[in-house]
Scaffold this motif. Sequence first.
Motif, PDB file in Angstrom:
ATOM      1  N   ILE A 244       0.829  -1.207   0.000  1.00 50.63           N
ATOM      2  CA  ILE A 244       0.000   0.000   0.000  1.00 50.63           C
ATOM      3  C   ILE A 244       0.861   1.254   0.000  1.00 50.63           C
ATOM      4  O   ILE A 244       0.629   2.197  -0.782  1.00 50.63           O
ATOM      5  N   GLU A 245       1.876   1.282   0.831  1.00 52.77           N
ATOM      6  CA  GLU A 245       2.744   2.462   0.911  1.00 52.77           C
ATOM      7  C   GLU A 245       3.575   2.636  -0.353  1.00 52.77           C
ATOM      8  O   GLU A 245       3.811   3.767  -0.797  1.00 52.77           O
ATOM      9  N   ASN A 246       3.983   1.538  -0.977  1.00 51.69           N
ATOM     10  CA  ASN A 246       4.716   1.639  -2.251  1.00 51.69           C
ATOM     11  C   ASN A 246       3.840   2.205  -3.358  1.00 51.69           C
ATOM     12  O   ASN A 246       4.344   2.809  -4.312  1.00 51.69           O
ATOM     13  N   ALA A 247       2.527   2.008  -3.229  1.00 47.40           N
ATOM     14  CA  ALA A 247       1.590   2.548  -4.229  1.00 47.40           C
ATOM     15  C   ALA A 247       1.199   3.990  -3.924  1.00 47.40           C
ATOM     16  O   ALA A 247       0.430   4.599  -4.673  1.00 47.40           O
ATOM     17  N   GLY A 248       1.712   4.543  -2.808  1.00 57.40           N
ATOM     18  CA  GLY A 248       1.419   5.927  -2.459  1.00 57.40           C
ATOM     19  C   GLY A 248       0.338   6.092  -1.425  1.00 57.40           C
ATOM     20  O   GLY A 248      -0.065   7.222  -1.108  1.00 57.40           O
ATOM     21  N   GLY A 249      -0.170   4.978  -0.865  1.00 54.87           N
ATOM     22  CA  GLY A 249      -1.215   5.058   0.146  1.00 54.87           C
ATOM     23  C   GLY A 249      -0.652   5.088   1.548  1.00 54.87           C
ATOM     24  O   GLY A 249       0.564   5.003   1.754  1.00 54.87           O
ATOM     25  N   ILE A 250      -1.535   5.197   2.525  1.00 50.83           N
ATOM     26  CA  ILE A 250      -1.116   5.215   3.921  1.00 50.83           C
ATOM     27  C   ILE A 250      -2.011   4.273   4.723  1.00 50.83           C
ATOM     28  O   ILE A 250      -3.171   4.027   4.365  1.00 50.83           O
ATOM     29  N   VAL A 251      -1.457   3.743   5.800  1.00 55.99           N
ATOM     30  CA  VAL A 251      -2.192   2.918   6.735  1.00 55.99           C
ATOM     31  C   VAL A 251      -2.111   3.603   8.091  1.00 55.99           C
ATOM     32  O   VAL A 251      -1.020   3.860   8.601  1.00 55.99           O
ATOM     33  N   ILE A 252      -3.275   3.931   8.658  1.00 54.36           N
ATOM     34  CA  ILE A 252      -3.278   4.637   9.938  1.00 54.36           C
ATOM     35  C   ILE A 252      -4.257   3.970  10.899  1.00 54.36           C
ATOM     36  O   ILE A 252      -5.156   3.226  10.483  1.00 54.36           O
ATOM     37  N   TRP A 253      -4.057   4.243  12.177  1.00 54.52           N
ATOM     38  CA  TRP A 253      -4.925   3.699  13.213  1.00 54.52           C
ATOM     39  C   TRP A 253      -6.129   4.604  13.407  1.00 54.52           C
ATOM     40  O   TRP A 253      -5.995   5.784  13.693  1.00 54.52           O
ATOM     41  N   ALA A 254      -7.329   4.040  13.237  1.00 58.84           N
ATOM     42  CA  ALA A 254      -8.556   4.776  13.490  1.00 58.84           C
ATOM     43  C   ALA A 254      -9.543   3.800  14.114  1.00 58.84           C
ATOM     44  O   ALA A 254     -10.503   3.352  13.493  1.00 58.84           O
ATOM     45  N   GLY A 255      -9.272   3.433  15.365  1.00 58.51           N
ATOM     46  CA  GLY A 255     -10.047   2.398  16.027  1.00 58.51           C
ATOM     47  C   GLY A 255      -9.508   1.019  15.723  1.00 58.51           C
ATOM     48  O   GLY A 255      -9.545   0.110  16.542  1.00 58.51           O
ATOM     49  N   THR A 256      -9.030   0.840  14.503  1.00 55.30           N
ATOM     50  CA  THR A 256      -8.293  -0.333  14.037  1.00 55.30           C
ATOM     51  C   THR A 256      -7.441   0.150  12.877  1.00 55.30           C
ATOM     52  O   THR A 256      -7.565   1.298  12.429  1.00 55.30           O
ATOM     53  N   TRP A 257      -6.548  -0.677  12.360  1.00 54.34           N
ATOM     54  CA  TRP A 257      -5.726  -0.261  11.234  1.00 54.34           C
ATOM     55  C   TRP A 257      -6.570  -0.175   9.977  1.00 54.34           C
ATOM     56  O   TRP A 257      -7.313  -1.099   9.660  1.00 54.34           O
ATOM     57  N   ARG A 258      -6.478   0.961   9.269  1.00 59.40           N
ATOM     58  CA  ARG A 258      -7.302   1.205   8.098  1.00 59.40           C
ATOM     59  C   ARG A 258      -6.485   1.817   6.959  1.00 59.40           C
ATOM     60  O   ARG A 258      -5.565   2.606   7.203  1.00 59.40           O
ATOM     61  N   VAL A 259      -6.855   1.460   5.736  1.00 64.16           N
ATOM     62  CA  VAL A 259      -6.245   2.077   4.558  1.00 64.16           C
ATOM     63  C   VAL A 259      -6.807   3.476   4.412  1.00 64.16           C
ATOM     64  O   VAL A 259      -8.023   3.659   4.315  1.00 64.16           O
ATOM     65  N   GLY A 260      -5.909   4.473   4.437  1.00 71.99           N
ATOM     66  CA  GLY A 260      -6.359   5.859   4.345  1.00 71.99           C
ATOM     67  C   GLY A 260      -7.237   6.277   5.498  1.00 71.99           C
ATOM     68  O   GLY A 260      -7.979   7.264   5.385  1.00 71.99           O
ATOM     69  N   GLY A 261      -7.200   5.536   6.596  1.00 75.21           N
ATOM     70  CA  GLY A 261      -8.062   5.833   7.731  1.00 75.21           C
ATOM     71  C   GLY A 261      -9.509   5.460   7.507  1.00 75.21           C
ATOM     72  O   GLY A 261     -10.377   5.820   8.314  1.00 75.21           O
ATOM     73  N   VAL A 262      -9.792   4.695   6.419  1.00 77.59           N
ATOM     74  CA  VAL A 262     -11.176   4.403   6.031  1.00 77.59           C
ATOM     75  C   VAL A 262     -11.504   2.915   6.116  1.00 77.59           C
ATOM     76  O   VAL A 262     -12.411   2.508   6.845  1.00 77.59           O
TER      77      VAL A 262
END
Length: 355
Positions: A244-262
């Motif tokens: 995901i990060e190599n493709a330019g995305g981010i993984v963040i914690w928002a209650g659980t780990w989420r792609v783009g916080g979503v």
Amino acid sequence: MVCIGSLLRALVLRAAASAGRRRGPRVLCGRAADVRVTPRHGYGWRGFRAVAGRMMLDSSDPASPAEAAGQVQPQRRAAGAVAQAHDGGYASGGWEREDGKLSCGYSSFRGKRATMEDFYDVKLTEIDGQAVSLFGVFDGHGGSRAAEYLKEHLFENLLKHPEFLTDTKLAISETYQKTDTDFLESEASAFRDDGSTASTAVLVGDHLYVANVGDSRAVISKAGKAMALSEDHKPNRIDERKRIENAGGIVIWAGTWRVGGVLAMSRAFGNRLLKPYVVAEPEIQEEQVNGEMECLVLASDGLWDVVENEEAVSLGKSEDAPESAARKLTEIAYSRGSADNITCIVVQFHHDKTG
């Protein structure tokens, strides 16, 4: 978030169902049919089961060139087929392959959710004299349209792939990704961005191919031991996070780990706004079906959130009928507080059958 229109529709459907017996067109494995729906009780909730006779167990219409030419011959032995559980109720059913070497059952329940976003599909067919069985569980998120689209098209597209019998893994991988593209194109003008998992098992002869996108799961019992044939696609998986990060995305914690916080999964069909980080490329595992293979359980995370792999396959192989096993697994998950839709398919292998 549940829209008011969806809630009102669900309430109306439940009220209509509670009125008692009715007859009308229902969907049996994707095919419209006229069946009787009767209220069921005694499972801790109120649901409905369609009572039908034997049917052609193939959810695609016989309109493809292969079918028209007689190359695809659906099995004709199927009992207890039922509608998808989208009337606010509960559905279960079961089938047996004509040679008796395989039987399967499913159970699907809306559970504690306001809407039903799970779909499933089963096909028992024959291609060029080769027995082919296909099983799929599709768990929608953000709406049910993506899961419904997969139920209607994924296996249909796979059976049409020119390399289906000669290079099944390639056919599955290409079909998954093409079906994702087709779905996004079909929804280009829609003001929604729903998605779906897909956990599928394709049995060609004695070769079992399990393909997975998302966090639904497939587990087998082999020589008495539970073996997961898929690994949940979670954003915090080291390999998935790197992709995901190599493709330019981010993984963040928002209650659980989420792609783009979503999104709390790293692969899915649909989810246009999260492309190219969330992909529909499946991970595929292959197993040979021999005397050690006892059963297979496919299920949405509504089951796996509260039921361990070992428990699921232990129950799946111990019940005389796979439909009974599927019903019990659904009941167990609900009684343990699963907050999601719950859908599972149980497949039993009968190696002592001679056909």
